[in-house]
Design a protein around this motif. Structure first.
Motif: not given
Length: 162
Positions: A26-29, A35-43
């Motif tokens: 697993n990692g995070t993208m 609204e141009d907020y950073p979005y980090s999601v585990p994958l």
């Protein structure tokens, strides 16, 4: 275009970097979200043909963000051992930069096969085949890697030298 690692002694070789990508599960993208907020999601992902592949629903924050702006970063942590007496951790990690896109056709099938093999290799071949050919609900994304680096704790570097 991409920065050089500041602590070059800790840079993993390309071979070691690829090995980390292949063994992690697993990692995070990180991408540009609402609204141009950073979005980090585990994958959950598979590293295959020098790309990162992952699955996603056909609707949601992740697909909206990638559709709006395809540039992403993807990171994995292979090792993270706390060494309390030294007030640190001994780590090994990889970060990749690239552009994410939805796959289609043969590439989608190959990537889906690679994902199924990574996470369900012990399942019967016919069950895996049914999953791959019958699943139409999921999008399979590729991250076309433009830059990738691995880094490890200086303590690991020093141990290799001995």
């Amino acid at each position: 275009m991409f920065r050089e690692m500041r602590r070059g002694k800790q840079l993993l070789s390309m071979e070691e970097t690829i090995a980390v990508m292949e063994r992690c599960t697993n990692g995070t993208m990180a991408c540009l979200g609402d609204e141009d907020y950073p979005y980090s999601v585990p994958l959950s992902y598979v590293y295959y043909n020098n790309k990162v592949y992952f699955h996603s629903a056909k609707a949601g924050h992740k697909i909206d963000a990638i559709t709006k702006h395809s540039k992403v970063s993807f990171s994995v942590i292979d090792e993270d051992t706390i060494v309390s007496q030294e007030y640190t951790t001994y780590f090994r990690s990889v970060i990749a930069f690239g552009k994410a896109r939805i796959t289609e056709g043969e590439e989608r099938l190959e990537a889906f096969r690679a994902l199924v093999e990574k996470y369900s290799e012990d399942q019967p071949e016919e069950a895996k085949h049914r999953e791959i050919t019958g699943c139409t609900q999921a999008c399979i994304f590729a991250i076309d890697i433009e830059h990738i680096t691995g880094k490890e704790a200086i303590e690991y570097v020093n141990a290799k030298r001995k």
